[in-house]
Design a protein around this motif. Structure first.
Motif, short mmCIF file in Angstrom:
data_model
loop_
_atom_site.label_atom_id
_atom_site.label_comp_id
_atom_site.label_asym_id
_atom_site.label_seq_id
_atom_site.Cartn_x
_atom_site.Cartn_y
_atom_site.Cartn_z
N ALA A 1 50.16 -38.24 48.76
CA ALA A 1 49.98 -37.89 50.18
C ALA A 1 48.97 -38.81 50.84
CB ALA A 1 49.53 -36.43 50.31
N ALA A 2 47.90 -39.17 50.11
CA ALA A 2 46.89 -40.08 50.67
C ALA A 2 47.51 -41.43 51.00
CB ALA A 2 45.73 -40.25 49.69
N LEU A 3 48.36 -41.94 50.10
CA LEU A 3 49.01 -43.23 50.35
C LEU A 3 50.10 -43.09 51.42
CD1 LEU A 3 49.31 -44.74 46.76
CD2 LEU A 3 47.53 -45.06 48.46
N ALA B 1 44.83 -47.26 52.97
CA ALA B 1 44.91 -45.80 52.91
C ALA B 1 43.53 -45.15 52.91
CB ALA B 1 45.69 -45.37 51.67
N PHE B 2 42.64 -45.63 52.07
CA PHE B 2 41.34 -44.97 51.95
C PHE B 2 40.44 -45.25 53.16
CE2 PHE B 2 42.81 -44.44 47.66
CZ PHE B 2 42.25 -43.23 47.28
N THR B 3 40.47 -46.47 53.69
CA THR B 3 39.63 -46.76 54.85
C THR B 3 40.13 -46.03 56.10
OG1 THR B 3 40.90 -48.81 55.15
CG2 THR B 3 38.75 -48.99 54.09
N VAL B 4 41.45 -45.88 56.24
CA VAL B 4 41.97 -45.22 57.43
C VAL B 4 41.69 -43.71 57.39
CG1 VAL B 4 44.35 -44.58 56.78
CG2 VAL B 4 43.87 -45.39 59.09
N LEU B 5 41.64 -43.11 56.20
CA LEU B 5 41.29 -41.69 56.10
C LEU B 5 39.86 -41.46 56.55
CD1 LEU B 5 43.05 -40.75 52.75
CD2 LEU B 5 43.40 -39.57 54.94
N GLY C 1 39.52 -34.10 52.16
CA GLY C 1 40.17 -33.59 50.96
C GLY C 1 41.08 -34.61 50.30
N LEU C 2 41.85 -35.33 51.08
CA LEU C 2 42.76 -36.32 50.50
C LEU C 2 41.99 -37.47 49.85
CD1 LEU C 2 45.72 -36.63 53.05
CD2 LEU C 2 45.72 -35.53 50.81
N VAL C 3 40.91 -37.89 50.47
CA VAL C 3 40.10 -38.96 49.86
C VAL C 3 39.56 -38.52 48.52
CG1 VAL C 3 37.95 -40.26 50.06
CG2 VAL C 3 39.46 -40.09 52.03
#
Length: 390
Positions: A192-194, A344-348, A382-384
């Protein structure tokens, strides 16, 4: 007085920008990546990513309607939080979306490689040439870019519909070799994070707030319509992949959904749709990132020459060329999987700041409940965390 861009983009144009920013790497690559991680739980991963995107999209729409200028959360951080939040959001956006553009450009080059076997250095060079070509389109002005967007969206959707149609008319291949899929309880959150980054093209609508006519009405509508259309298409593509019974390990240099159609005469059309769609993603990312660089130049957080507009106030040449250089560097030094994960991680984290800023909008300017922004913030955090633990 700071020179402003002209409001020439209507609801239809904003919607095509949102769709053109999303229907590319997400549908043609990311859903397959999600399948390789979440397996049969792919649809749950898509739904979780879509829900997170909806909360964040409405927070972005709230902010863009209340403060309709170019720059997205960079400007919102300044306006509703503090300068440090704004600068952090701006830097995160440039990194995240430049990485997304590099991913899309590399994916286009690998799609082309499925027809012509070429060396890896030539694939990198092709990706950079694509970035250069679409940078020139952006410099020609957003009105002309919108026309191109409409063509890109039509071709993208056609390719996806052909894939879905072929997939559901294909007998399930029970003998197909399935690669091991992550079975941990957190794999769906990792997927989901990706997948979330595959929904975030709606952010391009917000970053162009200065150019959209009637922003309080058109921005929220464009965001919501974009997310509804994209969610339906992603779910259909996900169901089609699962129906074909061909969940494969993600090849960071060559996966595309057309690879699942080796025995179909329609494979070329899906490949063409993927090439056009991901080119559209690059086009809109060049546009979006350049507007954030423009905004940072105006405030002096980046060199002030980046705030210069052309004589017709329809493009920002210096900011757009710097955008190209950043994206080209990432494409030259990275691979598809690494650039997509970085994005993905920076945009979250970026959208976490967006939700915090949305909570500061005054009651008079608010059209969404604060609870949506709270849920969006929790979802991003949560996703991170859960994806990192997966």
């Amino acid at each position: 007085m700071t020179k402003q861009l002209i409001r020439t983009t209507q609801l239809k144009g904003a919607l095509t920008i949102g769709l053109g920013s999303i229907l590319g790497t997400g549908a043609y690559v990311s859903v397959g990546l999600g399948a390789s991680i979440a397996g049969e739980s792919l649809i749950w991963a898509i739904l979780l990513a879509a829900f997170t995107a909806l909360c964040n999209g409405l927070s972005s729409a709230q902010l863009a309607a209340a403060h309709p200028v170019s720059g997205g959360t960079y400007e919102y951080g300044y306006r509703f939080l503090n300068p440090a939040s704004g600068v952090t959001a701006g830097a995160l956006f440039i990194i995240a979306k430049s990485a997304s553009a590099a991913t899309a450009a590399l994916a286009v080059a690998w799609y082309v490689n499925s027809f012509f076997a070429v060396s890896e250095w030539l694939i990198k060079a092709s990706a950079i040439c694509l970035l250069l070509l679409l940078t020139i389109f952006v410099l020609l002005g957003v009105r002309r870019t919108n026309r191109l967007n409409a063509v890109i969206v039509a071709a993208s959707v056609l390719g996806l519909l052909v894939f879905i149609g072929v997939a559901f008319n294909t007998s399930v291949n029970t003998s197909a070799v399935k690669a091991p899929v992550a079975s941990g309880s957190l794999s769906v959150f990792h997927a989901a994070a990706l997948m979330f980054v595959a929904f975030t093209g709606y952010g391009r609508i917000a970053t162009m707030g200065e150019e959209i006519a009637e922003p309080r009405r058109n921005i929220p509508r464009a965001v919501i319509l974009t997310l509804i259309i994209v969610s339906v298409l992603y779910i259909m593509v996900g169901l089609a992949i699962l129906h074909m019974g061909r969940i494969v390990t993600f090849d960071q240099n060559g996966f595309n959904i057309a690879n699942l159609m080796n025995d179909s005469p329609w494979q070329w059309l899906v490949s063409l749709g993927g090439i056009v769609a991901m080119s559209g993603v690059v086009l809109n990312l060049v546009l979006g990132v350049s507007r954030v660089i423009l905004a940072m130049g105006r405030r002096g957080d980046l060199p002030t020459f980046l705030a210069q507009l052309d004589k017709d106030s329809k493009s920002a040449p210096a900011a757009t060329w710097v955008t190209f250089l950043v994206m080209a560097f990432i494409a030259l030094t990275g691979g598809i999987e690494s650039t997509w994960t970085l994005s993905a991680f920076t945009v979250l984290i970026y959208y976490g700041i967006t939700n915090i800023a949305a909570l500061k909008v005054s009651h008079e300017e608010r059209f969404i409940p604060k609870a949506l922004s709270v849920v969006g913030l929790i979802s991003c955090a949560g996703l991170v965390i859960l994806a990192a633990l997966a």
